[in-house]
Structures are given as structure tokens and as C-alpha cells.
Motif scaffolding. Sequence first.
Motif, PDB file in Angstrom:
ATOM      1  N   GLN A   1       0.812  -1.211   0.000  1.00  0.00           N
ATOM      2  CA  GLN A   1       0.000   0.000   0.000  1.00  0.00           C
ATOM      3  C   GLN A   1       0.847   1.263   0.000  1.00  0.00           C
ATOM      4  O   GLN A   1       0.606   2.186  -0.746  1.00  0.00           O
ATOM      5  CB  GLN A   1      -0.905   0.009   1.237  1.00  0.00           C
ATOM      6  CG  GLN A   1      -1.865  -1.153   1.282  1.00  0.00           C
ATOM      7  CD  GLN A   1      -2.849  -1.095   0.138  1.00  0.00           C
ATOM      8  OE1 GLN A   1      -3.514  -0.091  -0.054  1.00  0.00           O
ATOM      9  NE2 GLN A   1      -2.933  -2.151  -0.645  1.00  0.00           N
ATOM     10  N   ASP A   2       1.826   1.309   0.908  1.00  0.00           N
ATOM     11  CA  ASP A   2       2.605   2.534   1.077  1.00  0.00           C
ATOM     12  C   ASP A   2       4.066   2.238   0.801  1.00  0.00           C
ATOM     13  O   ASP A   2       4.564   1.175   1.127  1.00  0.00           O
ATOM     14  CB  ASP A   2       2.480   3.035   2.517  1.00  0.00           C
ATOM     15  CG  ASP A   2       1.047   3.380   2.855  1.00  0.00           C
ATOM     16  OD1 ASP A   2       0.510   4.284   2.204  1.00  0.00           O
ATOM     17  OD2 ASP A   2       0.463   2.720   3.732  1.00  0.00           O
ATOM     18  N   PRO A   3       4.749   3.191   0.200  1.00  0.00           N
ATOM     19  CA  PRO A   3       6.169   2.970  -0.029  1.00  0.00           C
ATOM     20  C   PRO A   3       6.915   2.887   1.300  1.00  0.00           C
ATOM     21  O   PRO A   3       6.602   3.594   2.256  1.00  0.00           O
ATOM     22  CB  PRO A   3       6.607   4.183  -0.844  1.00  0.00           C
ATOM     23  CG  PRO A   3       5.534   5.193  -0.683  1.00  0.00           C
ATOM     24  CD  PRO A   3       4.284   4.476  -0.327  1.00  0.00           C
ATOM     25  N   LEU A   4       7.861   1.987   1.364  1.00  0.00           N
ATOM     26  CA  LEU A   4       8.644   1.820   2.581  1.00  0.00           C
ATOM     27  C   LEU A   4       9.999   1.338   2.116  1.00  0.00           C
ATOM     28  O   LEU A   4      10.085   0.347   1.393  1.00  0.00           O
ATOM     29  CB  LEU A   4       7.963   0.759   3.464  1.00  0.00           C
ATOM     30  CG  LEU A   4       8.430   0.591   4.899  1.00  0.00           C
ATOM     31  CD1 LEU A   4       8.328   1.893   5.668  1.00  0.00           C
ATOM     32  CD2 LEU A   4       7.583  -0.482   5.591  1.00  0.00           C
ATOM     33  N   PHE A   5      11.036   2.071   2.433  1.00  0.00           N
ATOM     34  CA  PHE A   5      12.368   1.639   2.026  1.00  0.00           C
ATOM     35  C   PHE A   5      13.313   1.804   3.199  1.00  0.00           C
ATOM     36  O   PHE A   5      13.481   2.894   3.721  1.00  0.00           O
ATOM     37  CB  PHE A   5      12.864   2.451   0.820  1.00  0.00           C
ATOM     38  CG  PHE A   5      14.197   1.977   0.322  1.00  0.00           C
ATOM     39  CD1 PHE A   5      14.270   0.914  -0.578  1.00  0.00           C
ATOM     40  CD2 PHE A   5      15.374   2.557   0.763  1.00  0.00           C
ATOM     41  CE1 PHE A   5      15.492   0.452  -1.029  1.00  0.00           C
ATOM     42  CE2 PHE A   5      16.605   2.103   0.322  1.00  0.00           C
ATOM     43  CZ  PHE A   5      16.661   1.054  -0.587  1.00  0.00           C
TER      44      PHE A   5
ATOM     45  N   ASP B   1      16.994   5.932  -3.750  1.00  0.00           N
ATOM     46  CA  ASP B   1      16.293   4.773  -4.293  1.00  0.00           C
ATOM     47  C   ASP B   1      15.030   5.214  -5.010  1.00  0.00           C
ATOM     48  O   ASP B   1      14.335   4.393  -5.578  1.00  0.00           O
ATOM     49  CB  ASP B   1      15.922   3.800  -3.170  1.00  0.00           C
ATOM     50  CG  ASP B   1      14.813   4.348  -2.304  1.00  0.00           C
ATOM     51  OD1 ASP B   1      15.019   5.418  -1.696  1.00  0.00           O
ATOM     52  OD2 ASP B   1      13.738   3.719  -2.244  1.00  0.00           O
ATOM     53  N   GLN B   2      14.707   6.500  -4.939  1.00  0.00           N
ATOM     54  CA  GLN B   2      13.515   7.022  -5.589  1.00  0.00           C
ATOM     55  C   GLN B   2      13.932   7.925  -6.736  1.00  0.00           C
ATOM     56  O   GLN B   2      14.963   8.579  -6.677  1.00  0.00           O
ATOM     57  CB  GLN B   2      12.708   7.869  -4.602  1.00  0.00           C
ATOM     58  CG  GLN B   2      12.309   7.128  -3.350  1.00  0.00           C
ATOM     59  CD  GLN B   2      10.838   6.883  -3.296  1.00  0.00           C
ATOM     60  OE1 GLN B   2      10.054   7.760  -3.638  1.00  0.00           O
ATOM     61  NE2 GLN B   2      10.450   5.698  -2.883  1.00  0.00           N
TER      62      GLN B   2
ATOM     63  N   VAL C   1      16.943  -4.087  -6.830  1.00  0.00           N
ATOM     64  CA  VAL C   1      16.614  -2.681  -6.526  1.00  0.00           C
ATOM     65  C   VAL C   1      17.190  -1.774  -7.612  1.00  0.00           C
ATOM     66  O   VAL C   1      18.127  -2.129  -8.318  1.00  0.00           O
ATOM     67  CB  VAL C   1      17.201  -2.222  -5.169  1.00  0.00           C
ATOM     68  CG1 VAL C   1      16.362  -2.712  -4.018  1.00  0.00           C
ATOM     69  CG2 VAL C   1      18.630  -2.651  -5.026  1.00  0.00           C
ATOM     70  N   TRP C   2      16.588  -0.610  -7.715  1.00  0.00           N
ATOM     71  CA  TRP C   2      17.117   0.438  -8.576  1.00  0.00           C
ATOM     72  C   TRP C   2      17.756   1.498  -7.688  1.00  0.00           C
ATOM     73  O   TRP C   2      17.209   1.823  -6.629  1.00  0.00           O
ATOM     74  CB  TRP C   2      15.987   1.109  -9.364  1.00  0.00           C
ATOM     75  CG  TRP C   2      15.310   0.241 -10.360  1.00  0.00           C
ATOM     76  CD1 TRP C   2      14.065  -0.288 -10.263  1.00  0.00           C
ATOM     77  CD2 TRP C   2      15.823  -0.166 -11.625  1.00  0.00           C
ATOM     78  NE1 TRP C   2      13.772  -1.018 -11.381  1.00  0.00           N
ATOM     79  CE2 TRP C   2      14.833  -0.960 -12.240  1.00  0.00           C
ATOM     80  CE3 TRP C   2      17.029   0.047 -12.309  1.00  0.00           C
ATOM     81  CZ2 TRP C   2      15.001  -1.537 -13.500  1.00  0.00           C
ATOM     82  CZ3 TRP C   2      17.193  -0.533 -13.558  1.00  0.00           C
ATOM     83  CH2 TRP C   2      16.197  -1.308 -14.134  1.00  0.00           C
ATOM     84  N   THR C   3      18.886   2.054  -8.117  1.00  0.00           N
ATOM     85  CA  THR C   3      19.373   3.252  -7.444  1.00  0.00           C
ATOM     86  C   THR C   3      19.628   4.310  -8.503  1.00  0.00           C
ATOM     87  O   THR C   3      20.004   4.008  -9.631  1.00  0.00           O
ATOM     88  CB  THR C   3      20.655   3.008  -6.636  1.00  0.00           C
ATOM     89  OG1 THR C   3      21.541   2.207  -7.401  1.00  0.00           O
ATOM     90  CG2 THR C   3      20.352   2.294  -5.344  1.00  0.00           C
ATOM     91  N   PHE C   4      19.392   5.553  -8.095  1.00  0.00           N
ATOM     92  CA  PHE C   4      19.494   6.679  -9.020  1.00  0.00           C
ATOM     93  C   PHE C   4      20.508   7.647  -8.471  1.00  0.00           C
ATOM     94  O   PHE C   4      20.449   8.004  -7.294  1.00  0.00           O
ATOM     95  CB  PHE C   4      18.131   7.361  -9.166  1.00  0.00           C
ATOM     96  CG  PHE C   4      17.051   6.397  -9.539  1.00  0.00           C
ATOM     97  CD1 PHE C   4      16.893   5.990 -10.855  1.00  0.00           C
ATOM     98  CD2 PHE C   4      16.231   5.847  -8.563  1.00  0.00           C
ATOM     99  CE1 PHE C   4      15.915   5.071 -11.198  1.00  0.00           C
ATOM    100  CE2 PHE C   4      15.254   4.924  -8.900  1.00  0.00           C
ATOM    101  CZ  PHE C   4      15.098   4.535 -10.228  1.00  0.00           C
TER     102      PHE C   4
END
Lengths: 642, 226, 257
Positions: free
Chosen positions: B151-155, C167-168, C154-157
Motif C-alpha cells: 500500500q505505502d512505499p517503505l524503504f 532509491d527514488q 533494486v534500482w538506485t538513481f
Amino acid sequence: MTTADIYKTDPSPVAPHGGIMRRLNVGTGIIAGIVLAVVANVLAKKLADGHTHEPDVRAVFTMFGWAVGFLLGMGAFTGPFRWLVGRDLTHADELFLAGKDQGVGRYFRFTTDHKVVGIQYLVLVMVMLGAGGSMAMLIRTDLISPNSGFLGPQTYNSLVGLHGLTMILATIIMVTGPFGNFVVPLMIGARDMAFPRLNALSFWLLVAMLPILYSAAFLGGIPMGWVGYTPIADQGPPGVDAYMMAILVFAVSTAVAGMNITTTIVTMRARGMTWTRTPIFVYGVLASVVLALPAFPFFMAAELLLFVDRVMGGGFYVPNRGGQPWLYQNLFWLMGHPEVYVILIPAVTALMELTAVFARKPLFSFRIAVLSIIAIVGLSATVWAHHMFASGWAPDLNGPFMLTTEMISIPTGGLFLVILGTIWRGRIWTAFPMMCTYAMLWNFIIGGITGIYLSDVPLDYQLHGSMFVTAHFHYTLMGAGLTGAMGALGYWFPKMTGRMLGNTPAFVSFWLVQIGFNVTFLGMFMVGLQGQPRRVVHYDASFHTGNTISTLGAYCIGIGMLVLLYDVISSWRHGDLAPMNPWGAKTLEWTVPNPIPLENFAVLPVVTEDAYGYGEEPVPESEPEPVPASAGAEADVPGAPA
Amino acid sequence: MGKKLIGPIVTVLLGGAFVTVLGLLLHQSLSPAVAARVTAATPPSATEQHHVYVHLDTYPDSMAGEHGKDGGAEPDWVSYGPGTNINVPAHSLVTITISQYDGGEAITNPWFAKVHGTVGGTETVDGKPVTQIDPEAVGHTWTLHAAPTAQDPLFVSAPLPAVPDDAPIAAGSDYPKPIEVTFSFHTKGPGKYIWNCEFPCGDGYYAKFGGPMSTRGYMSGTFTVS
Amino acid sequence: MSVETTPADRQGRSRSEELKTLTILWAIFTVLGVIFALIVPHHLMGPSASNTMTEVERTFTMFSVASAPVAAVVWALAVYSLMRWRRRGAWKEGDPDGPPLRGHGMTSGIWIFLSSALCLFLLIWGLAALSKVDSAAASGATPLEIDVTGQQWVWTFSYPSQGVESDQLVLPVNRPVVFKVTSDDVIHSFWLPEMGIKVDANPGVTTSTSTVPDRLGLYHVRCAELCGLLHADMETNARVVTSDDFDTWIAGQGGHA
Ligand SMILES: [Cu+2]
Ligand SMILES: [Cu+2]
Ligand SMILES: [Cu+2]
């Protein structure tokens, strides 16, 4: 000179007791295969003990041992062996190999009769379609909701790869195997294939391949899909070795079969069967194997390099050792695109063949049919990199590859013209095989048009690797290819089994499969356009609707296929006995009695005209309504002599 | 009519049964989730009801943790323990402590030698707060990211320093004394997430992402917020 | 056994009537196809978030419209043949055959001419669109360069000129952006579905793609090449923000504008 002529002058007819070869069958093959596999495994352990690549060395040794042992135990090398030791096979031996007077047992031996091999192929194809179809059901079940949790990611990825490879291998052989082997020699008026023992070899190689392929499931699976892209294939568990070895065995089988079928068609056509009198299906099979002959060695080479990488520590595809993953992609697609037409051409030409029969009309513009096939064969060798538009390899070549790809649509359109022209004003009998022609027209136009989207580079940047691509190639390979093979099955079933395929179950199955198919893959186009990538075990909730639709459609296909399976089994066992020529067709296979005698023709036929002279026999000159073609604008093929 | 239907129906049922059996065999069975310990202490903040604690270990083999004393099918593979499936409540403060028993080397992407997404952007290594560790000596990472259905982004990404190769085996243990890494983060709404190690510690002859890195239950797992 | 008894002739149907019915069928299918083409693909692909995607949707719609009459020919002929020329009951020995039509030069000629013309049109359209896509970022403001790294899973920018890693993916609106894409391990494919761009992330080489995001919002970055265990989870967010918000975000990440 046929083999039969040679036998009659055989100087040393030996009594039929001779030799161990009469005791060999699948059972001895399996035993020898297992024995040799175990021996090879122990040997490999000694050889590579403790080495980094030990699991892979052991895996490939074991698989190689199995394949060689199985073929040895089957008696596949009896002929060459006897020749080497100076005791060449006698006439009686040859007849034994051909399966004379052996009943059902001949289907479980290294039997050389092309009709036995054809039936064996048919059963093998059905088994493979069943296996691949079961995997498809599991895949679709997992995708019924965004996060069903039914399959774990590892199982899912392996299933996707094994489903793909199983289906690709099955569809490659599904027309040229059963019908190419059973029907083509009859159709061209020959007593057997040019190389009967190679024919049997090509089949039993495939049987040896299947356990190798499915052993992947017990060796950690395959993480990289059926295309086997590197370097993920370099990274994968020993399941990848199973993939690699299965491809190598399959490539040998196609080479053997292709060479055999090509030689048969080119050299063994009946007297008077000139190229203009050769039925279009024979062209289709020839085109398919002629295209496969140069294509599969590329795949074989790709897998051999992977073999060096994985088993011997090479680095052909490993960037930090100077390797190049794009090399694999190029080699792979040099096989991969022609392979699409290896599958399609024989299926479509089988439908052309039966469309002429069920419309009671000559094939419309035989010349365009042949030229289209030749053009497709030629062009399909030049388009492989359209699968690599988004890979970043050689962006400057995207334009040229777009050109060649879009050019293929012209001869493909030619195939449509031939079928539509044949239907035009025909007296159309919509029996099950003919219904398959109509289904193919519907599906293939969708598959073809979506192929044009994908050939357009900017569109491909968006659609590549998405479910749109998956839907597209299912429309071509399944919607056109498999539908064509089902039509061929319905059409030639009476000749292959001596019984008619039950009509009602075939009809029910047809609608279940075709409606289910369109529901499944229209749903898949939908989520592809919405942005769902291929080969994902779960997906964003926004793709839920399309996926649920797809899954329900897939169940419908599954049920339909099972109904057809029932129909085939029950009709084979106690269907209505088929007359010699139930469809009133004019090709030669319908001139032999049921059941077909061992060497087909008591007297070899002589051909004086092509097989499409519908409505022409009585007095061709006195046609009341001359068709414009006879006005001289284009005389496509000289028909019956005026 | 009835008789004619039996054959096809039996075929369809048999086919369905075959696929069902295959499905039961291949169905994913997740090992039991690692229990999050909820403290009796007061809620961490007005918006968050719970503060939960999770304890994990990383081993250089599979002889402890969820694969048991015999190490399961692959005793030599590096593994997380005691399990790899974690359940936590939504809108909570989660504190994870990892006892890291394994060695390591340089990481391919130094970005993952830094701490991301934790409270204060830090983790504590044996009690000392840090924002990053030495990229030349990384053991593993614990990297949490959103699955497509979350549901929600979480990193969240927490690097675990490598235990030096010459560290002595601790008394009464099969391993050296572990490095204790602790970090906290806030969960949002319910959702399914995945976590994995971003330090290539597996086998395979390429990129070291084979074996334990590519197999469920060793270096990756699920993280369910409910 | 003569051609006089084909059903069409029996009903006294002249060639022109036959063609008329066919044309009507064809027109109906074409209109239905065009309506479908104008509505459905665009609806499914959603609102475009970049100039590239606008071009993609336009091409998709254009191709669909152009294909409608082609598919309609096949469907019309198929449906008409079933309506008009279907035999009731099975074939029996001695039944009359259809007319022995072995070809029709005119028809074949027109068919091949039209399909070639259509093919040429698609090709020219495609090449034009391709050059537009390729030159998208070459115009206007200095493009923002972003280095994209794919790795399992994963992607990293990284924004080299701003000194930021994340990461976004955060993009300023209406500014051309160039992605330099590579991979640390296996092949991934960098896909921005709402922006119509995709390029593989290959280990050992850098590929590039570019676009101009032109709509504020929250979008997706997905991996479009099977890359192992967690391939399905290899996605993250792409946010298109105003240029001020972008500067704020960069500053918040410790970068410099
Ligand atoms: Cu292709
Ligand atoms: Cu690790
Ligand atoms: Cu990926």
C-alpha cells in the motif's frame, strides 16, 4: 530406387532369429540410460571433486550419460554398429526395424516405419502440450489476484521458463513431427522417408531430452525464462545445465529430422510430381525444416558457449571476463525469430491444404502461396534484432530491422489472400478442420497486427518485456499455430488412425478453446497496455481485472483441451471406421487403404496433375462463367490440361 | 446423452485433479513468521500504538535458525535466522536487532554500505550510532522495499559490518562473537513487502547472487504489515 | 457438376450485389474497429506523462486505425463466406464442387499493392516517430543527467551534477532528462511505463534513453527483464515535481542545485 527394391536383391537373407537387437525397446533403453547416468555421475565426481564447477560437471555428465545410454539401450546405433563389424543388416532385420508384424510393441521400439514415427510424434506432442498446459494453469492460478501467494517466486520463475520452453519445443514439432512424418511420404507417393533410421533417431532423441529438461525442476529450477538470457544463466543453479543440455539434444534432433525431411521431399516425390504439382502442405513442411536447419545451430552454439561458461569456467557471457551478454541475445534470436515461422508455416499450409478440400475449390493462386512462403523464409533470417530494440545493442540498426520486419507483413498478407481466395464462392463444409481455418483467420490477424506494433521501434520501447508481447506471440503461436495443428489433426486423423474423430466433442472443444483463448489473451493485451511486465509472480493492484479475466479464460482453454483429449482417445479406440477418403480430397495420402500397408503403395503412383482440380474434371472448356483469371491476365498455375 | 457426457467429464476431472495435485506439490509454504515482541511500555507516540522488537541473526551457514541443526538441504549456505518471514503491526515503531556472525568483503554498490530509511538515518553497531559502515568490509545488508502490491512505499536499508576473518570462536558457540546492529523505522498502513540482502554473498559463478541469494528462506524474505 | 449451381448463382445474386453486401460488412467492421482504436488503447495506456508517451499513444492509435480496414477485409470475407456459401450438411460423393478459380490477377495485384503501400506508410511513420523520440532531449533546456543502476533487485538513481543518490526517482517537470543506465549484475530493463521509455540495464555497458516529463504526479519504475528471484518486486516510484520542489528535494538530500 526404393529400399524395397534393394531388399529384393539382398544376397544373404538370414532367418529372423538374429541378434540382441530384437530384444531392445524402451525398457532396455531406460535401464541402460540409468546405468550410464550413474556411471557418468561417479566419473564426474572423481574428475571434478571439490572444484567450483563440480555440481555442473556432475549434472551434465549424468545427463549426457542418460541420453547416450538410453539411445544405446533402445538400439539406436545397431545399424551403424553392425555395419562397422561387417555384418550389415539383412532384409529381415530391416523389416523387423520397420515394425513388421509387431502389433502395438512397435511403438515402443526403435521402429523406422514413418507411420509409426508419425504416431509416436503425435503422442509426444500431446504429452508435451499437456505438461506445458498444466504449467500454464498453475501460472494463471497464481495470477488470479495481485498477490495470491499461491506460488513462491522461485517456483513461479521456473514454471514460466519451463512452460515457455515446453510449449516452444512442442509447437516446433507439432506439425512437422506427426503430420510431416506420417502424411508427407504418403502425400508425395513415397514408401518411407529417405533415412528411416534417422527418422526414428530424431524421435527417440526427443524422448531422451524430456527427462533432462524436467530434471531442471529438481536442480534448483531455471531463473531466466525460456529464452535463457545470460548472464543470469551463468548465475543460475544446475537447473540451467538441464536447460542447456535439453536444447543441445533437441538441436541434434531437429538437424537429423530436418535433413531427413528435406531429402525425402526433394528426392522422393512420385514420378510426375513436379514442383507445380506438389501439394502446398509439402512446401510448408519443407520450408519449416529448411528454415530450422540453419536456425537451430545458432541456438546450439549459444548453449555450447554457455556450457563452456558454466561447466568449464569460461566467460563468453561474463562482462568482467571480457564476455558479452548481447552475443547470447544475437545468437538466440538468430534462431528465435526464424523459429516463429518454423512453427507457423507448416500449420498455415496444413490449413490451406484442407481449406481447398472443404471449400471444394482449387487453392487460390498457388504461385502466391509458394512465393509468400519463400519470401517469409528469406526475410525471417534478417529480422532477429527486432527482439533487441530495447536492449541498447546497436541503436543505429533499429531502423533497418524495423524495415525488414515490416516487410514480412507483405508475404504474410499473401498467405491470407490464398486462404480467403480459396474460401471465395466455395462450397464450404464447416467441419471441425475447416472451423480451425476460420479461427486461425481471426486469431492470426490479431497476432499479425499486434506484431506490427512491436516492429515499430518507439512503440516497442514501451511494449517490449510487457504482457502485451506475451499476448501477441500467443496469438501467433497458439491462435494460429496450434489452431492449425488442431485442424490438421482433425483432417488427417481418419488416415492416421483409421477412425473418424468424434464430431460433437470436437465442436464443443473448439468453442471452449477458441473463446477461452481470446478471453485469456485479450485480457493479457489489456494489462500489457496498462504497464504490467512479463514474468512477474505478483503485480500492482491496478492490473487485477485483466488478470482475472485472463485466468478464467485460461481455465476455459484447459477444459476445452481436455475435451479434445477425450475425443482423440475415445475416437482412436472406438470411433467410426473411416472410409478411405472421407473428405473427398485429391492428394495421394487418401488413395491408400486403411489400415495403410507397411510400404504404403503396392504400385508407386504416377502424378499427372496437381491435387487441386476441384470443379475442373469434366470439360474444363465449357465453364459457363469463365473466371477472370482465365482471361489471360494471370494464369497462376496450369491446372488440369485443357 | 448422459452416457455420452461421462467420458468428457471424467477426462476434465482427471485433468483438473492432475493440475491440482501439481499445484499442491508446488504451492509455496512459508515457514512460520518471526514473532515481533511487543513491549508493555507506553506507546511511542500519539499516532503509533506499538513499539515492537524483532531479533534476527545472520550465520555463515544454515546450521542454526530456520533450517535447523542439520542445516537443511544446503547446510553450507549463508542464512538469516531464526526465520525470514516477519510480521509486524501497522503504524508502529519497529526496532530490529541483528546479531551478525558472518564475515564479508567489499560491496558492489557502496550506496548500500550507508543506512537508509531508519529513524534518524542511523543504526547502532555494537552500541555506537553510525550512518554508514566501511564499504570494504560488509557482511550483509537488510534491505526492505515495497512489493508491487504494497500500500505505502517503505524503504529501509541497514548494512551489517563483516566479522573479521581472524575473530576467535566464542566460548560455548560454533561462531565468533557476533556484531550487534540495531535500527528502528516506522511502518505505515498494512501491506506486503519483501526484504533481501543486497550484499552479493551467494554462490554461482557470476555476480554471486546465486544459491542462498536466489533461494527463498536464506537471504530474502517477506515482511508483512498488518 | 457445373458451376451454375453455386448457391450464389441459384439465388440470382449478381457479382455487384455480392460486392455490395461485402462492402457494407467491411464498412461496419471498419467503423467498429476505428471506434475501438480511438478509445480503447488510449484509455488503457492512461494519461501520458511525457512527450515520448504522447508520441507512443499517438502511434498506437494511428496504427490501430490503419489496421482496422485490413482486419475488416478478413473478417468481412470470413463472415460473408459463412453466411452465403456454407454447405448444409456433410459433403457426399458426387456433390458439385465450387468454381475452379485458380487465381485472379487483378485481386492479387491490388492485394499486394495495398499491403505494400500500407507497409511503407507504417515504416515512414515509424522512422519519423523514431527520429522524434531520439531527438527528444536534444532540444530545449540542458538535460538533467541521471545515472541509473539496476541490481538484483533494486534500482538506485544518482544525480551526478547534484551529488545526490536515492532509491527514488524524482524528476523536475518539463525539463529534458537523460538516463544513463547500467547494471551491477544481470540484465535488467529500466522501464517508466507512464513515460513510454525503456532500455535494458546491461552489466559492463551503459545504455541511455531520454524523455521530457510533462505532467506532475506519482509514477512507476519497473524492471521489464526477468532478473531472478525477486524480479516482480524490482520497482520503485518516480515522482514528477515542479522545478522548485525538485530543488528543495535535492537540498533535502544534501545535494547542490
Ligand atoms: Cu521475431
Ligand atoms: Cu547476504
Ligand atoms: Cu530486474
